[in-house]
Design an enzyme around this catalytic site. Structure first.
Site, PDB file in Angstrom:
ATOM      1  N   CYS A  21      65.276 -41.615  -5.463  1.00 60.03           N
ATOM      2  CA  CYS A  21      64.804 -40.225  -5.512  1.00 60.03           C
ATOM      3  C   CYS A  21      65.316 -39.409  -4.339  1.00 60.03           C
ATOM      4  O   CYS A  21      65.890 -38.328  -4.498  1.00 60.03           O
ATOM      5  CB  CYS A  21      63.276 -40.200  -5.545  1.00 60.03           C
ATOM      6  SG  CYS A  21      62.588 -38.561  -5.364  1.00 60.03           S
ATOM      7  N   CYS A  26      66.061 -37.177  -7.414  1.00 61.26           N
ATOM      8  CA  CYS A  26      65.336 -35.903  -7.480  1.00 61.26           C
ATOM      9  C   CYS A  26      65.704 -34.908  -6.392  1.00 61.26           C
ATOM     10  O   CYS A  26      65.866 -33.714  -6.665  1.00 61.26           O
ATOM     11  CB  CYS A  26      63.826 -36.134  -7.386  1.00 61.26           C
ATOM     12  SG  CYS A  26      63.242 -37.706  -7.993  1.00 61.26           S
ATOM     13  N   LYS A  29      69.367 -33.583  -6.602  1.00 61.14           N
ATOM     14  CA  LYS A  29      69.452 -32.931  -7.923  1.00 61.14           C
ATOM     15  C   LYS A  29      68.797 -31.557  -7.908  1.00 61.14           C
ATOM     16  O   LYS A  29      69.364 -30.561  -8.361  1.00 61.14           O
ATOM     17  CB  LYS A  29      68.811 -33.861  -8.960  1.00 61.14           C
ATOM     18  CG  LYS A  29      68.613 -33.333 -10.370  1.00 61.14           C
ATOM     19  CD  LYS A  29      67.310 -32.599 -10.628  1.00 61.14           C
ATOM     20  CE  LYS A  29      66.051 -33.397 -10.409  1.00 61.14           C
ATOM     21  NZ  LYS A  29      65.770 -34.349 -11.462  1.00 61.14           N
ATOM     22  N   TYR A 162      68.143 -37.068 -19.442  1.00 66.98           N
ATOM     23  CA  TYR A 162      67.827 -35.956 -18.552  1.00 66.98           C
ATOM     24  C   TYR A 162      68.772 -35.937 -17.358  1.00 66.98           C
ATOM     25  O   TYR A 162      69.163 -34.870 -16.883  1.00 66.98           O
ATOM     26  CB  TYR A 162      66.347 -35.947 -18.144  1.00 66.98           C
ATOM     27  CG  TYR A 162      65.932 -36.976 -17.130  1.00 66.98           C
ATOM     28  CD1 TYR A 162      65.959 -36.675 -15.778  1.00 66.98           C
ATOM     29  CD2 TYR A 162      65.497 -38.239 -17.518  1.00 66.98           C
ATOM     30  CE1 TYR A 162      65.578 -37.612 -14.830  1.00 66.98           C
ATOM     31  CE2 TYR A 162      65.108 -39.177 -16.580  1.00 66.98           C
ATOM     32  CZ  TYR A 162      65.156 -38.858 -15.238  1.00 66.98           C
ATOM     33  OH  TYR A 162      64.784 -39.788 -14.309  1.00 66.98           O
ATOM     34  N   GLU A 166      70.894 -32.565 -16.715  1.00 62.82           N
ATOM     35  CA  GLU A 166      70.654 -31.867 -15.441  1.00 62.82           C
ATOM     36  C   GLU A 166      71.965 -31.707 -14.669  1.00 62.82           C
ATOM     37  O   GLU A 166      72.273 -30.622 -14.165  1.00 62.82           O
ATOM     38  CB  GLU A 166      69.646 -32.649 -14.589  1.00 62.82           C
ATOM     39  CG  GLU A 166      68.214 -32.543 -15.101  1.00 62.82           C
ATOM     40  CD  GLU A 166      67.231 -33.386 -14.318  1.00 62.82           C
ATOM     41  OE1 GLU A 166      66.029 -33.083 -14.370  1.00 62.82           O
ATOM     42  OE2 GLU A 166      67.643 -34.359 -13.642  1.00 62.82           O
ATOM     43  N   HIS A 434      49.171 -11.362 -15.376  1.00 66.74           N
ATOM     44  CA  HIS A 434      50.239 -10.563 -15.972  1.00 66.74           C
ATOM     45  C   HIS A 434      51.030  -9.856 -14.883  1.00 66.74           C
ATOM     46  O   HIS A 434      50.441  -9.348 -13.940  1.00 66.74           O
ATOM     47  CB  HIS A 434      49.616  -9.517 -16.920  1.00 66.74           C
ATOM     48  CG  HIS A 434      50.628  -8.792 -17.740  1.00 66.74           C
ATOM     49  ND1 HIS A 434      51.396  -9.414 -18.704  1.00 66.74           N
ATOM     50  CD2 HIS A 434      51.007  -7.486 -17.731  1.00 66.74           C
ATOM     51  CE1 HIS A 434      52.192  -8.517 -19.260  1.00 66.74           C
ATOM     52  NE2 HIS A 434      51.988  -7.342 -18.681  1.00 66.74           N
ATOM     53  N   GLU A 439      51.366 -17.141 -18.607  1.00 65.17           N
ATOM     54  CA  GLU A 439      50.244 -16.518 -19.336  1.00 65.17           C
ATOM     55  C   GLU A 439      50.389 -16.692 -20.847  1.00 65.17           C
ATOM     56  O   GLU A 439      49.415 -16.554 -21.581  1.00 65.17           O
ATOM     57  CB  GLU A 439      50.126 -15.030 -18.993  1.00 65.17           C
ATOM     58  CG  GLU A 439      51.237 -14.158 -19.549  1.00 65.17           C
ATOM     59  CD  GLU A 439      51.060 -12.675 -19.261  1.00 65.17           C
ATOM     60  OE1 GLU A 439      49.938 -12.167 -19.455  1.00 65.17           O
ATOM     61  OE2 GLU A 439      52.046 -12.033 -18.852  1.00 65.17           O
TER      62      GLU A 439
END
Length: 459
Positions: A21, A26, A29, A162, A166, A434, A439
């Site tokens: 990682c 991660c 990346k 993935y 990615e 908002h 939302e």
């Protein structure tokens, strides 16, 4: 004591303390993903009134140097933390020789033996190769990409996991010519409707897809940084072959558990012979009582860094802190950091149908248009929100899916709600902030079963 040793990749890449990682996963990346997002933001900024005439171009070496400097600082901080906690760190390759004895081999080949009463296997996985002519000689994997000393140029990404998507996404975002070769489906194991939407967005961003093909030969045409490679690929559905010329071929065709060369057979720890993964009970205990395992090498568990960290932390507390708490592997959120991020928590639609039957589910969904995209004229029917609810359990949300900007940040919050037993009514009762993307989950009304149009006409 912690034993940590990185066997160099076929291209010679290795790294410091902190595992996949931190070094080749991660962390680099997400930083390269951010570099690509900044490129998009530069384009968008003109529509918002930012005027600049200078041609903007990306410098690969500047980016990788900054990222590697950050990673080096993390490696150093882990070494300090281990020292502070009184943990001996040995940079050596460990393998069992007896039930409570291991051999540790350092990079000079010197062997030392250690005994302990308890062992935790957390060896993780390394990228798989194709087993074809030229793959290990000329291709790179995610083990090599993040410290690559030169820009990869025209790139073929083999695989649509993935990791593959990615990497393809941020390379294209940095302005490179990128092709993805897909053997079967995109994002296997993820919700397939969401996966196809991710693929469509990548195609809109200029990434080319070669579907139902797999490489059979990689040849070097020219040496260089990068060089030139010829790739021959064969159809998975017939006799057709295609050829292409690239500067870099990045393999992202899955990972293999690092469990076969650590002496497990000598002490009787069972592994799944096909996958190399280790079956454990709900206490992360292998079939040999004093040997435990955590992380990507566990059979049937998610291959995600925070899962390994959580399981390891709770295991340590149970073994030495009097705790009884076990790791909860249900409803673990994750995000695919493609240029448009895909966040999810809970079940894919396919899995939900398998578990609950289609007639017992209600799927609410909508396309939405981030306000930030309106001024720049970016497509108003690209971002998508979907929840899968169990009709006969108070419309409890069993699957949460989001394709949109900052999906990782959004999904993390909703994952807490799902831990608390989120229902459709609770979402309806929540007032949205908002204008935000998230939302949309407080105003979902259209069900898939209604067949009503979900395209957006305005903000």
């Amino acid at each position: 004591m912690v034993l940590d040793f990185v066997v160099p990749s076929p291209q010679g890449s290795s790294w410091g303390l902190g595992g996949t990682c931190v070094n080749v996963g991660c962390i680099p990346k997400k930083l390269m993903h951010q570099a690509a997002l900044l490129g998009q933001a530069l384009q968008d900024s003109r529509k918002y009134g930012w005027e600049y005439n200078k041609q903007v171009k990306h410098n690969w070496e500047t980016m990788t140097e900054a990222i590697q400097n950050h990673i080096s600082s993390l490696n150093w901080s882990y070494r300090l933390k281990l020292r502070e906690k009184g943990v001996a760190y040995i940079n050596a390759y460990g393998e069992f020789v007896e039930p409570s004895k291991i051999k540790a081999t350092n990079k000079k080949g010197q062997e030392t033996f250690y005994t302990a009463s308890t062992f935790v296997i957390a060896t993780g996985e390394r990228p798989r190769y194709l087993g074809i002519q030229g793959d290990k000689e000329y291709c790179i994997t995610s083990d090599d990409l993040f410290s690559l000393p030169h820009c990869p140029g025209r790139t073929l990404v083999v695989g649509a996991s993935y990791v593959g998507l990615e990497c393809a996404g941020f390379l294209a975002g940095l302005g490179l010519d990128v092709t993805v070769m897909v053997r079967s489906v995109l994002l296997r194991g993820f919700d397939q409707e969401m996966a196809e939407k991710v693929g469509s967005y990548l195609e809109k961003e200029g990434i080319k897809f070669q579907r139902k093909f797999t490489p059979v030969l990689i040849q070097q045409m020219e040496r260089g940084s990068p060089g030139v490679l010829r790739v021959v690929a064969k159809s998975t559905e017939g006799p057709e072959t295609i050829e292409g010329v690239y500067n870099t071929v990045l393999l992202a065709v899955g990972r293999e558990s690092c469990t076969r060369k650590i002496g497990l057979e000598k002490i009787g720890v069972k592994i799944n012979e096909k996958s190399g993964k280790i079956p454990v009970n709900d206490m992360e205990q292998t079939n040999v009582p004093h040997v435990y395992a955590v992380g990507d090498i566990l059979e049937g568990k998610p291959e995600l860094t925070p899962v390994a960290i959580q399981a390891g932390k709770l295991l340590a507390r149970r073994l030495f802190g009097g705790s009884l708490e076990k790791c909860d592997y249900i409803n673990i959120p994750t995000t695919v950091f493609t240029p448009l991020e895909y966040g999810c928590c809970g079940l894919s639609e396919e899995k939900a149908i398998e578990v609950y039957k289609k007639e017992n589910l209600e799927v609410y969904h909508n396309l939405f248009w981030p306000l930030e995209w309106t001024v720049t004229g970016r497509d108003n029917n690209t971002c998508y929100a979907k929840i899968i609810c169990n009709k006969f359990d108070n419309e409890r949300v069993v699957g949460f899916h989001l394709l949109g900007p900052n999906a990782g940040e959004i999904t993390q919050g909703f994952a807490v709600a799902m831990k608390c037993g989120l229902t459709k009514q609770l979402l309806n009762d929540t007032i949205g902030i908002h204008p935000t993307c998230s939302e949309v989950f407080t105003t979902l009304e259209i069900t898939k079963s209604s067949g009503l149009d979900i395209t957006q006409k305005g903000c």
